[in-house]
Enzyme design. Structure first.
Site, PDB file in Angstrom:
ATOM      1  CG  HIS A 201      -0.481   0.359   2.480  1.00 23.66           C
ATOM      2  ND1 HIS A 201       0.157  -0.532   3.287  1.00 23.66           N
ATOM      3  CD2 HIS A 201      -0.485   1.534   3.159  1.00 23.66           C
ATOM      4  CE1 HIS A 201       0.528   0.077   4.400  1.00 23.66           C
ATOM      5  NE2 HIS A 201       0.154   1.331   4.355  1.00 23.66           N
TER       6      HIS A 201
ATOM      7  CE  LYS B 233       1.742   5.017   3.416  1.00 22.55           C
ATOM      8  NZ  LYS B 233       0.690   5.414   4.323  1.00 22.55           N
TER       9      LYS B 233
ATOM     10  CG  HIS C  17       5.520  -0.876   3.769  1.00 19.67           C
ATOM     11  ND1 HIS C  17       4.709  -1.289   2.749  1.00 19.67           N
ATOM     12  CD2 HIS C  17       4.847  -1.139   4.916  1.00 19.67           C
ATOM     13  CE1 HIS C  17       3.595  -1.799   3.257  1.00 19.67           C
ATOM     14  NE2 HIS C  17       3.650  -1.733   4.577  1.00 19.67           N
TER      15      HIS C  17
ATOM     16  CE  LYS D 180       3.652  -2.881  14.018  1.00 22.92           C
ATOM     17  NZ  LYS D 180       3.151  -1.899  13.053  1.00 22.92           N
TER      18      LYS D 180
END
Ligand code: BG6
Length: 490
Positions: free
Chosen positions: A181, A185, A243, A333
Site C-alpha cells: 500500500h 501513497k 515498504h 513500533k
C-alpha cells in the site's frame, strides 16, 4: 445495452483490513463516482451472516473511519452493491459453493469480470489460490480475472518462489496484483515526480554529491490487536521487505524511459539486484534488531517471543551511481512518533571559509507522512553577526500548497488501478523475489552463535542504542526534519 458486470470478491471480508481500509476506500471511490458501472462487491469469510448483517457491519466499519461521509446520504446506494456469502478459503467444498454463488450472481452478464482480493492471513494465500483455481473461478471465458494478494507475499525467498509458482499455475503474471500500500501513497509516487519532473536534483543524485541516505518509517503504535499476525511476521517481513525497500528503490533507481509498468518495475528490480548481499555472519556489522519492552506481555504474543519490532540497517547499492554511498534504513513500533521520511544528505563543502568549525551538509527531506511535503536545508548568513552561518529550511507542504485537494487513502488509488488493470504500482514476481533475497540474510541470521542479538528498547525511544551507533560510528547521525521533529530528537 451493455450487460457488463464486475465483481470484487473480498476473501477475509470480516477482517481488520477490509473494515479499516478496503471498505472505506471503496466507499470513497463510490462517492467520487470512480467505480465502474455494474460493479458489485461480494464479501466471503467463515462467519455465517446475511447480506443485511454484512451491510450493517460494513456501515459501522466505514463510519468508524469516516463518520461524516457516511452521513452524506449516499450509503444506501453503496450498500446495494454489497452482498455476502460464507465460505472458508481453505475448504475446497466451500469454494465450489462460492463459485456457484458467483456464477448465479453473474448470470446474463457479458462480459462478467472478477477481481479477487485476498485479505486473509498470509498462510492461507496458497490454499486460497489453489481453491480459486480448482473451482475454475480463474478461467477467463466470460471476462477478465485478476487477483490481488496482500503482503507479505511469502515468508522468505524460497516460500515466495513457491507462492509465485502456485499463483502462476492458475493466473498469468498480468493478472496478478501483489499489493504494497505504500506505492498507493501520493507522497511515495511523488518521489518519482520529484526526481524525474525536475532537472535540478538529478545531476546531484549520485555518489559524487550524496554522502548518504536515511529512510525512517517510525510508528508510535504497538502491535495491539494484530499480535497474532505480527508475532509470526516481525518487522523485517512486515515493513522492510516491502515498504522500506520499495521506497529505497524509488530513491535509487535509474530514470525509466517511460512511466509504463514494465519500464518502471524493471528499473526497480535493477536496484534490488545491485544491493550488496551480506556474507554469513556479516549481518552483525550492518544491522541492529530490537524488541520493545513489554512486547512479550501483549495478548497473543508468545512468552519467549524473539520477534523483532525494530530494525535498523545499512545497505549498499553496488552500481556506478551509488558505489560506496550507505543507505541507512530503520523502522519500528513503539517509537516516539509516527513519521515516514527520506533524507538525502549531501556531501559537505570541500573547503572551509566560514567561522563554523564544521559546516553541516545540505539535507533534502522528502516527507512521506504525516507532514507530507519536502524540506531543503542549507546554510544562511545570520544577520548582523559577521559571517556567522546557520542552517535554515526551505519548505513545501502539501496541506498548504494544495488546500482543496485532500490526500486520498493509498488503497483508493490501488483498487482503482487493479480494476483498470494497471499494474504499475504493484509488485512484479521478480521484484518480490529480489526483495526477499535482500532480507533473507537478515532473516537467516536469527539463530546460531553469530546471530544478531535481539536488543530490548523502551517504548517512546528511537530503538536500541546500538541503532544510533550504526550511524554515529561513521561520524553521522540519524535526523528527522518532517513536522519539526528535529527539536524533539537531536
Ligand atoms: C502495514 C503493516 O503494512 O503497514 C503494519 O502491516 C503497519 O504493521 C502499517 O502499521 C503502516 O502503514 P501506514 O500507512 O500507517 O504507514
Amino acid at each position: 445495452m451493455s450487460r457488463e458486470s464486475t465483481l470484487i470478491v473480498i476473501f477475509g471480508a470480516t477482517g481488520d483490513l477490509t473494515r479499516r481500509k478496503l471498505m472505506p476506500a471503496l466507499y470513497h471511490l463510490h462517492l467520487k463516482k470512480r467505480l465502474p458501472k455494474g460493479l458489485r462487491i461480494l464479501g466471503v469469510s467463515r462467519t455465517q451472516q446475511s447480506d443485511h448483517q454484512f451491510r450493517d457491519s460494513m456501515r459501522e466499519a466505514v463510519k468508524a473511519v469516516d463518520e461524516l461521509s457516511v452521513r452524506l446520504g449516499e450509503w444506501d446506494a453503496f450498500a446495494e452493491l454489497l452482498s455476502y456469502t460464507p465460505g472458508a478459503v481453505d475448504s475446497r467444498d466451500d469454494m465450489t459453493r462460492v463459485a456457484n454463488h458467483i456464477e448465479k450472481m453473474e448470470s446474463g452478464a457479458q462480459p462478467a469480470n472478477r477481481l479477487f482480493y485476498l485479505s486473509i492471513a498470509p498462510q492461507l494465500y496458497e490454499p486460497a489460490i489453489k481453491n480459486i483455481g480448482l473451482a475454475k473461478l480463474a478461467s477467463e471465458e466470460t471476462g477478465w480475472r485478476r487477483i490481488v494478494v496482500e503482503k507479505p507475499f511469502g515468508r522468505d525467498l524460497k516460500s515466495a518462489q513457491e507462492l509465485n509458482r502456485v499463483v502462476h499455475r492458475y493466473f498469468n503474471e498480468r493478472q496478478v496484483f501483489r499489493i504494497d500500500h505504500y506505492l498507493g501513497k501520493e507522497t511515495v509516487q511523488n518521489l518519482l515526480v520529484f526526481r524525474f519532473a525536475n532537472a535540478v536534483f538529478e545531476p546531484l543524485w549520485n555518489r559524487n554529491y550524496v554522502d548518504h541516505i536515511q529512510i525512517t518509517v517510525a510508528e508510535k503504535v504497538v502491535v495491539g490487536d494484530r499480535s497474532g499476525f505480527y508475532d509470526r511476521t516481525g518487522v523485517v517481513r512486515d515493513m522492510v521487505q516491502n515498504h522500506l525497500l520499495q521506497i529505497m528503490t524509488m530513491i535509487a533507481m535509474e530514470p525509466p524511459s517511460a512511466l509504463d509498468a514494465e519500464s518502471l518495475r524493471s528499473k526497480k528490480v535493477d536496484v534490488l539486484k545491485a544491493i550488496r548481499p551480506w556474507k554469513p555472519g556479516e549481518a552483525r556489522q550492518h544491522a541492529v534488531k530490537g524488541q520493545y519492552r513489554g512486547y512479550e506481555e501483549e495478548k497473543g504474543v508468545a512468552k519467549d517471543s524473539r520477534t523483532p519490532t525494530f530494525v535498523a540497517m545499512r545497505l549498499f547499492v553496488d552500481n556506478w551511481r551509488w558505489h560506496g554511498v550507505p543507505f541507512y534504513l530503520r523502522t519500528g513500533k513503539g517509537l516516539p512518533t509516527k513519521v515516514s521520511e527520506v533524507l538525502v544528505h549531501f556531501r559537505a563543502p570541500p573547503h572551509q571559509m566560514f567561522s563554523r568549525e564544521r559546516l553541516p551538509s545540505n539535507v533534502l527531506s522528502l516527507c512521506i507522512q504525516p507532514d507530507e511535503g519536502a524540506y531543503l536545508r542549507f546554510e544562511a548568513k545570520v544577520p548582523d553577526e559577521g559571517m556567522e552561518t546557520r542552517s535554515v529550511d526551505m519548505r513545501f507542504q502539501y496541506k498548504s500548497e494544495f488546500r482543496t485537494q485532500a490526500i486520498p487513502e493509498a488503497y483508493e488509488r490501488l483498487l482503482q488501478d487493479a480494476l483498470a488493470g494497471d499494474p504499475t504500482l504493484f509488485i512484479r514476481s521478480d521484484q518480490i523475489e529480489e526483495s526477499w533475497r535482500v532480507v533473507d540474510d537478515l532473516l537467516n541470521d536469527e539463530d546460531g552463535p553469530s546471530a544478531l542479538p535481539l536488543r530490548l528498547y523502551d517504548r517512546a525511544t528511537w530503538g536500541p542504542e546500538a541503532a544510533d551507533a550504526l550511524v554515529t560510528q561513521e561520524g553521522r547521525s540519524w535526523l528527522l526534519l518532517c513536522g519539526g521533529h528535529e527539536e524533539a530528537y537531536v
